[in-house]
Design an enzyme around this catalytic site. Structure first.
Site, mmCIF file in Angstrom:
data_model
loop_
_atom_site.group_PDB
_atom_site.id
_atom_site.type_symbol
_atom_site.label_atom_id
_atom_site.label_comp_id
_atom_site.label_asym_id
_atom_site.label_seq_id
_atom_site.Cartn_x
_atom_site.Cartn_y
_atom_site.Cartn_z
ATOM 1 N N ALA A 81 0.845 -1.264 0.089
ATOM 2 C CA ALA A 81 -0.103 0.057 0.034
ATOM 3 C C ALA A 81 0.913 1.284 0.098
ATOM 4 C CB ALA A 81 -1.120 -0.011 1.207
ATOM 5 N N GLY B 288 0.479 -5.190 0.724
ATOM 6 C CA GLY B 288 -0.378 -4.973 -0.139
ATOM 7 C C GLY B 288 -0.332 -5.990 -1.335
ATOM 8 N N GLU C 82 -0.633 -9.432 -0.790
ATOM 9 C CA GLU C 82 -1.953 -9.674 -0.528
ATOM 10 C C GLU C 82 -2.850 -9.623 -1.697
ATOM 11 O OE1 GLU C 82 -1.936 -6.471 2.404
ATOM 12 O OE2 GLU C 82 -3.253 -7.724 3.877
ATOM 13 N N GLU D 219 4.470 -5.409 7.310
ATOM 14 C CA GLU D 219 3.790 -4.326 7.890
ATOM 15 C C GLU D 219 4.227 -4.232 9.362
ATOM 16 O OE1 GLU D 219 2.474 -6.403 5.743
ATOM 17 O OE2 GLU D 219 1.009 -5.407 4.649
HETATM 18 N N1 CO8 Z 1 4.567 3.255 -0.660
HETATM 19 C C1 CO8 Z 1 4.915 4.267 -1.010
HETATM 20 N N2 CO8 Z 1 5.946 4.704 -2.176
HETATM 21 C C2 CO8 Z 1 6.759 3.410 -2.370
HETATM 22 C C3 CO8 Z 1 6.504 2.170 -1.560
HETATM 23 C C4 CO8 Z 1 5.414 1.976 -1.017
HETATM 24 N N3 CO8 Z 1 4.815 0.827 -0.415
HETATM 25 N N4 CO8 Z 1 7.360 1.307 -2.022
HETATM 26 C C5 CO8 Z 1 8.383 2.182 -2.710
HETATM 27 N N5 CO8 Z 1 7.919 3.237 -2.754
HETATM 28 C C6 CO8 Z 1 8.736 4.289 -3.666
HETATM 29 C C7 CO8 Z 1 9.852 4.792 -2.606
HETATM 30 O O1 CO8 Z 1 9.501 5.867 -1.739
HETATM 31 C C8 CO8 Z 1 10.628 5.309 -3.848
HETATM 32 O O2 CO8 Z 1 10.173 6.586 -4.338
HETATM 33 P P1 CO8 Z 1 11.123 7.908 -4.441
HETATM 34 O O3 CO8 Z 1 11.745 7.613 -5.898
HETATM 35 O O4 CO8 Z 1 10.350 9.172 -4.841
HETATM 36 O O5 CO8 Z 1 11.955 7.885 -3.487
HETATM 37 C C9 CO8 Z 1 10.376 4.645 -5.088
HETATM 38 O O6 CO8 Z 1 9.056 3.656 -4.806
HETATM 39 C C10 CO8 Z 1 11.478 3.428 -5.403
HETATM 40 O O7 CO8 Z 1 11.835 2.793 -3.825
HETATM 41 P P2 CO8 Z 1 12.914 2.520 -3.307
HETATM 42 O O8 CO8 Z 1 14.121 3.775 -3.666
HETATM 43 O O9 CO8 Z 1 12.828 2.466 -1.934
HETATM 44 O O10 CO8 Z 1 13.640 1.242 -4.062
HETATM 45 P P3 CO8 Z 1 14.751 0.189 -3.601
HETATM 46 O O11 CO8 Z 1 15.112 -0.760 -4.505
HETATM 47 O O12 CO8 Z 1 15.809 0.822 -2.626
HETATM 48 O O13 CO8 Z 1 13.797 -0.627 -2.290
HETATM 49 C C11 CO8 Z 1 11.765 -1.929 -1.461
HETATM 50 C C12 CO8 Z 1 12.711 -1.482 -2.865
HETATM 51 C C13 CO8 Z 1 12.723 -2.824 -0.743
HETATM 52 C C14 CO8 Z 1 10.641 -2.327 -2.234
HETATM 53 C C15 CO8 Z 1 11.541 -0.653 -0.787
HETATM 54 O O14 CO8 Z 1 11.068 0.256 -1.731
HETATM 55 C C16 CO8 Z 1 10.504 -0.956 0.338
HETATM 56 O O15 CO8 Z 1 10.670 -1.276 1.421
HETATM 57 N N6 CO8 Z 1 9.205 -0.341 0.045
HETATM 58 C C17 CO8 Z 1 8.168 -0.481 0.965
HETATM 59 C C18 CO8 Z 1 7.743 -1.922 1.249
HETATM 60 C C19 CO8 Z 1 6.673 -2.065 2.241
HETATM 61 O O16 CO8 Z 1 6.702 -1.865 3.561
HETATM 62 N N7 CO8 Z 1 5.461 -2.568 1.749
HETATM 63 C C20 CO8 Z 1 4.234 -2.652 2.881
HETATM 64 C C21 CO8 Z 1 3.445 -1.335 2.792
HETATM 65 S S1 CO8 Z 1 2.222 -1.517 4.184
HETATM 66 C C22 CO8 Z 1 0.816 -2.447 3.348
HETATM 67 O O17 CO8 Z 1 1.057 -2.599 2.268
HETATM 68 C C23 CO8 Z 1 -0.325 -2.522 4.223
HETATM 69 C C24 CO8 Z 1 -1.499 -3.115 3.526
HETATM 70 C C25 CO8 Z 1 -2.549 -3.080 4.147
HETATM 71 C C26 CO8 Z 1 -3.167 -1.424 4.615
HETATM 72 C C27 CO8 Z 1 -4.354 -1.360 4.802
HETATM 73 C C28 CO8 Z 1 -4.438 -0.686 6.517
HETATM 74 C C29 CO8 Z 1 -4.745 0.813 6.287
#
Ligand code: CO8
Length: 260
Positions: free
Chosen positions: A66, A111, A114, A134
């Protein structure tokens, strides 16, 4: 169908839905979830579509979760509404009459994992990574992950993934039954299309009935579930496809199903 965050394409009777926010690694925001819900509502009504493939744009990510930027300022009511919105959209995918294949082309986190689990089954590229991170953000999955993950991989493995937030690679995902097959990145979509194509060549009403039996049956106790199966089995004998399928077998020719 035109969308801001999705690409909708068809190849014969196969629909391909691509989550398309590659700059945010295809993270799911509210607008995207609404579009996903809309797209699958339309597919449900379109019986010219026999199977659906869901994938992510770009080479790096299926869906990295998400949208954390959007979620970060949520109050309780907004968080609940967001959770329900994602759950509804994913339930629509799960309950779509036609089968849905997730072609996981990279990160399937939170997500994203999921979403993949709401599909009927998953095939992955070798670089795919799965996880429910999460707890690393101080929350839990909110789009069905705590419920679909144990149903797919068992309680113990689900507990480990949910409590640690650790990511696993495609080989481990294959080993625990989260994915059915791992293929080279460049052949992922072709492989998904080949499987979808085989599904599309079967009796369409039978495939829909098989999915209904599998899905609905899993919510029932065994006695009710097998009774439901018997009803669906019997209803197949009211179709032209059953007559064609069995006649073709007896006449040693290929069946030509019409979905009637
Ligand atoms: N949300 C928003 N932006 C994201 C997300 C995300 N989940 N994942 C990546 N991005 C963005 C980064 O912020 C970055 O943006 P920018 O270039 O503007 O800085 C761009 O995508 C590229 O990402 P990275 O530079 O971080 O790329 P890396 O190769 O270094 O890392 C990863 C890749 C490991 C995937 C890393 O981006 C990461 O850890 N992302 C988050 C993963 C995560 O924690 N996902 C779970 C989110 S919570 C969730 O899904 C809950 C669902 C249910 C919610 C309902 C309750 C209300």
């Amino acid at each position: 169908m035109d969308f801001q965050h999705l690409i909708y394409e068809t190849a014969g009777s196969i629909a391909i839905v691509t989550i398309n926010r590659p700059k945010a690694l295809n993270a799911l925001n509210r607008a995207l979830l609404l579009e996903l819900d809309q797209a699958f509502a339309a597919i449900a009504d379109n019986r010219s579509i026999a199977a659906v493939i869901v994938t992510g744009a770009g080479e790096k990510s299926f869906v990295a979760g998400a949208d954390i930027a959007e979620m970060s300022a949520f109050d309780l009511a907004e968080a609940r509404a967001f959770s329900r919105l994602g759950q509804r959209a994913f339930q629509r995918i799960e309950e779509l009459p036609q089968p849905v294949i997730a072609a996981v082309n990279g990160f399937a986190l939170g997500g994203g994992c999921e979403l993949a689990m709401a599909c009927d089954f998953r095939i992955a590229s070798v670089n795919a990574r799965f996880g429910q991170p999460e707890v690393t953000l101080g929350v839990i999955p909110g789009f069905g992950g705590t419920q679909r993950l144990p149903r797919l991989v068992g309680q113990g493995m689900a507990a480990q993934l949910l409590y640690t937030g650790d990511m696993i690679g495609s080989d481990e995902a294959l080993r625990i039954g989260l994915v059915n097959k791992v293929v080279p990145a460049e052949s992922l979509i072709e492989e998904a299309k080949a499987i979808a194509g085989r599904i599309a060549g079967r009796g369409p009403l039978a495939v829909i009935a098989a999915k209904a039996a599998l899905r609905e049956g899993s919510n029932l106790d065994l006695n009710r579930a097998i009774a439901y199966e018997a009803e669906l089995f019997a209803s197949g004998f009211a179709t032209a496809d059953q007559k064609e399928g069995m006649a073709a077998f007896l006449q040693k020719r290929k069946a030509e199903f019409k979905g009637e």
